[in-house]
Structures are given as C-alpha cells and as structure tokens.
Design a protein around this motif. Structure first.
Motif, PDB file in Angstrom:
ATOM      1  N   ASP A 155      17.690  30.933 -31.144  1.00 23.15           N
ATOM      2  CA  ASP A 155      18.308  29.599 -30.933  1.00 23.15           C
ATOM      3  C   ASP A 155      18.256  29.168 -29.154  1.00 23.15           C
ATOM      4  O   ASP A 155      18.065  28.032 -28.802  1.00 23.15           O
ATOM      5  N   ALA A 156      16.953  30.028 -28.643  1.00 27.45           N
ATOM      6  CA  ALA A 156      17.413  29.968 -26.992  1.00 27.45           C
ATOM      7  C   ALA A 156      16.288  29.165 -26.517  1.00 27.45           C
ATOM      8  O   ALA A 156      16.162  28.933 -26.119  1.00 27.45           O
ATOM      9  N   MET A 157      15.102  29.169 -27.496  1.00 32.60           N
ATOM     10  CA  MET A 157      13.878  28.333 -27.948  1.00 32.60           C
ATOM     11  C   MET A 157      13.771  27.435 -27.294  1.00 32.60           C
ATOM     12  O   MET A 157      14.526  26.842 -28.027  1.00 32.60           O
ATOM     13  N   PHE A 158      13.130  25.875 -26.924  1.00 36.61           N
ATOM     14  CA  PHE A 158      12.950  25.122 -26.605  1.00 36.61           C
ATOM     15  C   PHE A 158      13.132  24.755 -28.251  1.00 36.61           C
ATOM     16  O   PHE A 158      12.304  24.510 -29.137  1.00 36.61           O
ATOM     17  N   ASN A 159      13.569  23.613 -28.378  1.00 35.82           N
ATOM     18  CA  ASN A 159      13.826  23.093 -30.062  1.00 35.82           C
ATOM     19  C   ASN A 159      13.147  21.344 -29.694  1.00 35.82           C
ATOM     20  O   ASN A 159      14.076  21.013 -29.029  1.00 35.82           O
ATOM     21  N   PRO A 160      12.026  20.609 -30.107  1.00 38.39           N
ATOM     22  CA  PRO A 160      11.707  19.728 -29.818  1.00 38.39           C
ATOM     23  C   PRO A 160      12.754  18.466 -30.319  1.00 38.39           C
ATOM     24  O   PRO A 160      12.965  17.390 -29.930  1.00 38.39           O
ATOM     25  N   ASN A 212      22.881  24.441 -28.606  1.00 39.30           N
ATOM     26  CA  ASN A 212      22.497  24.882 -28.150  1.00 39.30           C
ATOM     27  C   ASN A 212      21.263  24.888 -26.659  1.00 39.30           C
ATOM     28  O   ASN A 212      20.973  25.589 -25.700  1.00 39.30           O
ATOM     29  N   GLN A 213      20.372  23.765 -27.012  1.00 42.66           N
ATOM     30  CA  GLN A 213      18.570  23.195 -26.748  1.00 42.66           C
ATOM     31  C   GLN A 213      20.270  23.004 -25.156  1.00 42.66           C
ATOM     32  O   GLN A 213      19.340  22.981 -23.883  1.00 42.66           O
ATOM     33  N   LEU A 214      20.979  22.309 -24.403  1.00 40.75           N
ATOM     34  CA  LEU A 214      21.303  22.249 -24.052  1.00 40.75           C
ATOM     35  C   LEU A 214      21.874  23.339 -23.092  1.00 40.75           C
ATOM     36  O   LEU A 214      22.101  23.162 -22.042  1.00 40.75           O
ATOM     37  N   SER A 215      22.470  23.997 -23.375  1.00 38.45           N
ATOM     38  CA  SER A 215      23.571  24.995 -23.415  1.00 38.45           C
ATOM     39  C   SER A 215      21.862  26.023 -21.843  1.00 38.45           C
ATOM     40  O   SER A 215      22.069  26.381 -21.335  1.00 38.45           O
ATOM     41  N   PHE A 216      21.136  26.082 -23.413  1.00 41.55           N
ATOM     42  CA  PHE A 216      19.803  26.536 -22.727  1.00 41.55           C
ATOM     43  C   PHE A 216      18.948  26.104 -21.730  1.00 41.55           C
ATOM     44  O   PHE A 216      17.790  26.788 -20.748  1.00 41.55           O
ATOM     45  N   HIS A 217      19.220  25.216 -21.855  1.00 38.17           N
ATOM     46  CA  HIS A 217      17.827  23.879 -21.036  1.00 38.17           C
ATOM     47  C   HIS A 217      18.296  23.255 -20.371  1.00 38.17           C
ATOM     48  O   HIS A 217      17.943  22.159 -20.300  1.00 38.17           O
ATOM     49  N   SER A 218      19.588  23.309 -19.166  1.00 41.24           N
ATOM     50  CA  SER A 218      20.349  22.221 -19.092  1.00 41.24           C
ATOM     51  C   SER A 218      19.848  22.297 -17.556  1.00 41.24           C
ATOM     52  O   SER A 218      19.907  20.415 -17.638  1.00 41.24           O
ATOM     53  N   HIS A 219      19.224  22.667 -17.438  1.00 47.70           N
ATOM     54  CA  HIS A 219      18.022  21.579 -16.097  1.00 47.70           C
ATOM     55  C   HIS A 219      17.418  20.883 -16.520  1.00 47.70           C
ATOM     56  O   HIS A 219      16.942  20.212 -15.565  1.00 47.70           O
ATOM     57  N   TYR A 220      16.587  21.075 -17.657  1.00 43.59           N
ATOM     58  CA  TYR A 220      15.890  19.949 -17.862  1.00 43.59           C
ATOM     59  C   TYR A 220      16.527  18.352 -17.823  1.00 43.59           C
ATOM     60  O   TYR A 220      16.094  17.363 -17.519  1.00 43.59           O
ATOM     61  N   GLU A 263      15.137  15.719 -28.685  1.00 49.54           N
ATOM     62  CA  GLU A 263      15.509  14.326 -28.479  1.00 49.54           C
ATOM     63  C   GLU A 263      16.708  14.013 -29.297  1.00 49.54           C
ATOM     64  O   GLU A 263      17.143  12.871 -28.497  1.00 49.54           O
ATOM     65  N   MET A 264      17.637  15.124 -29.561  1.00 48.89           N
ATOM     66  CA  MET A 264      18.951  14.102 -29.902  1.00 48.89           C
ATOM     67  C   MET A 264      19.609  14.590 -28.549  1.00 48.89           C
ATOM     68  O   MET A 264      20.631  13.103 -28.163  1.00 48.89           O
ATOM     69  N   VAL A 265      19.620  15.504 -27.568  1.00 53.65           N
ATOM     70  CA  VAL A 265      20.005  15.763 -26.917  1.00 53.65           C
ATOM     71  C   VAL A 265      19.662  14.672 -25.703  1.00 53.65           C
ATOM     72  O   VAL A 265      20.486  13.825 -24.924  1.00 53.65           O
ATOM     73  N   GLY A 295      30.923  24.689 -25.969  1.00 54.06           N
ATOM     74  CA  GLY A 295      31.101  23.238 -24.445  1.00 54.06           C
ATOM     75  C   GLY A 295      30.083  22.448 -24.586  1.00 54.06           C
ATOM     76  O   GLY A 295      30.745  21.527 -24.736  1.00 54.06           O
ATOM     77  N   ALA A 296      29.073  22.740 -24.981  1.00 55.34           N
ATOM     78  CA  ALA A 296      27.802  21.728 -25.100  1.00 55.34           C
ATOM     79  C   ALA A 296      27.826  21.133 -26.059  1.00 55.34           C
ATOM     80  O   ALA A 296      27.449  19.627 -25.431  1.00 55.34           O
ATOM     81  N   GLU A 297      28.471  21.616 -26.876  1.00 52.18           N
ATOM     82  CA  GLU A 297      28.709  20.482 -28.716  1.00 52.18           C
ATOM     83  C   GLU A 297      29.963  19.327 -27.860  1.00 52.18           C
ATOM     84  O   GLU A 297      29.482  18.210 -28.373  1.00 52.18           O
ATOM     85  N   TYR A 298      30.498  19.907 -27.443  1.00 45.71           N
ATOM     86  CA  TYR A 298      31.520  19.166 -27.332  1.00 45.71           C
ATOM     87  C   TYR A 298      31.325  18.113 -27.018  1.00 45.71           C
ATOM     88  O   TYR A 298      31.988  16.715 -26.599  1.00 45.71           O
ATOM     89  N   PHE A 299      30.486  18.628 -25.345  1.00 46.57           N
ATOM     90  CA  PHE A 299      30.231  17.518 -24.282  1.00 46.57           C
ATOM     91  C   PHE A 299      29.259  16.167 -24.705  1.00 46.57           C
ATOM     92  O   PHE A 299      29.682  15.488 -24.976  1.00 46.57           O
ATOM     93  N   LEU A 300      28.896  16.969 -25.544  1.00 41.22           N
ATOM     94  CA  LEU A 300      27.733  16.386 -26.317  1.00 41.22           C
ATOM     95  C   LEU A 300      28.799  15.422 -27.533  1.00 41.22           C
ATOM     96  O   LEU A 300      28.840  13.446 -27.140  1.00 41.22           O
TER      97      LEU A 300
END
Length: 204
Positions: free
Chosen positions: A14-19, A110-118, A23-25, A77-82
């Motif tokens: 879940d924590a790994m970058f998911n390409p 998961n993508q947004l939560s673990f990689h928010s800074h991107y 794209e969806m995020v 929380g990240a899902e709800y935001f999206l």
C-alpha cells in the motif's frame, strides 16, 4: 462477506508508489484546482495551498479520537478528500466519480496519504505551521487532549522529531504521559514509501 484483514506485506505494498493511482490522484487534484479558479474562489497561485490545508484538516478530522496514529484512518481521510474534490455530497458530481469504485478509491487514498508531498510540495511546511499553531495554544486544553488530536497524530507520522517535541512540551507543562504515538512499523513503511517515490519520479 467479512473483509479480509491486511497483512504486513499488504500494508507494505500500500505504501509503495502506485503509477496507476498516481494518475487518478493527479487528475482529481487538477479538477479541484480548476473548480477553485473557475468559480472565482481563489487565484491559480493559491490553489495548491488552499487544497493542501483542506487536505490536512480533512485527514486530521478523520484520525482524531484514536490513542495512536492509524494508517487506515489516514487513508480514509485521503479518500474522503479526493471524493470531496469530485463533488461528493453535492449536485455537481464530476464524471470521473463513476470510475472511483471502492478498490480504486482505496488505492488513491493510500497513494495520496503516503506521497502527500508530491501532490502538495509545501505539505510538510504547511503541516509544520498547523502543528505549531496547535502546540502554542495559550492554555493546556489542546495538550491535555494530545493523545486524541488529529493534527498531532498526522504531524508525528509525517514530520521528524514531532513526537518527541510534543512529549517534551507535555513534560514542561506537568502532564506525565506520551502522546502522538506512531507505530514503528508505520515509520519504517513511510521511509520505504519515500524511497519508492524517488525511484518512480526520479527525485534525487
């Protein structure tokens, strides 16, 4: 049917970058920025900061109340935001919402939560500012409830040294307990997530 519990290996993935989720995020955040500017809510230069602040408050509100940081709640929380960015709960649902099934929504969370800074380059700076605002409240009310404070939990999970700083401040104010508890496995997972982000994006 009972939902299958995740293993440590599942959580590591879940924590790994998911390409695909990336794209969806990215598309969802672009949509949110367009809505802010086309609606005259803010100038294009301010969209990133506004969305980042909304994201932080949304996640903090979901994860508050627990005795320690829980990644599942942060993902929710990240899902709800999206979903809010796509107009969930309004009469202005974006067509992209039709593609946001439960599995895809969770992957994007998961993508947004673990990689928010991107997605929000000033995420760490804004979260630091928000956390300090909480820490510097004039009375002890916030610190007495620090064990359940969503901002403290999020900051402790994402910013180095925050957990120790909060606990030092508690001691200075005569409050003898630890707060903002983050499982060690999560911190290790977060570091691996950063490494996968750099490999995918080429951020050296």
């Amino acid at each position: 049917m009972r939902k299958k519990l995740k293993t440590d290996e599942d959580r590591d993935l879940d924590a790994m970058f998911n390409p695909v989720a990336h794209e969806m995020v990215r598309k969802v955040i672009d949509i949110a920025e367009d809505r802010l500017t086309s609606g005259g809510i803010c100038d294009h230069r301010d969209t990133e900061e506004i969305l980042c602040r909304v994201y932080i408050e949304t996640v903090a509100d979901i994860i508050k109340g627990a005795s320690w940081f829980m990644q599942g709640e942060a993902t929710a929380g990240a899902e709800y935001f999206l979903l809010k960015c796509l107009g969930s709960g309004t009469d202005r649902l974006h067509p992209l919402m039709k593609r946001m099934n439960a599995t895809r929504s969770n992957a994007c969370g998961n993508q947004l939560s673990f990689h928010s800074h991107y997605y929000f380059p000033r995420f760490h700076a804004i979260l630091t500012q928000r956390y300090i605002e909480e820490l510097q409240q004039p009375d002890d009310a916030v610190l007495i409830g620090a064990s359940w404070n969503g901002i403290f939990h999020l900051a402790a999970a994402k910013l180095p040294g925050v957990k120790e700083q909060i606990n030092r401040e508690l001691r200075r104010r005569g409050l003898d307990y630890d707060a903002a508890i983050v499982p060690t496995k999560h911190l290790e997972r977060q570091m691996r997530a950063l490494g996968s982000h750099r490999r995918q994006i080429g951020d050296t």
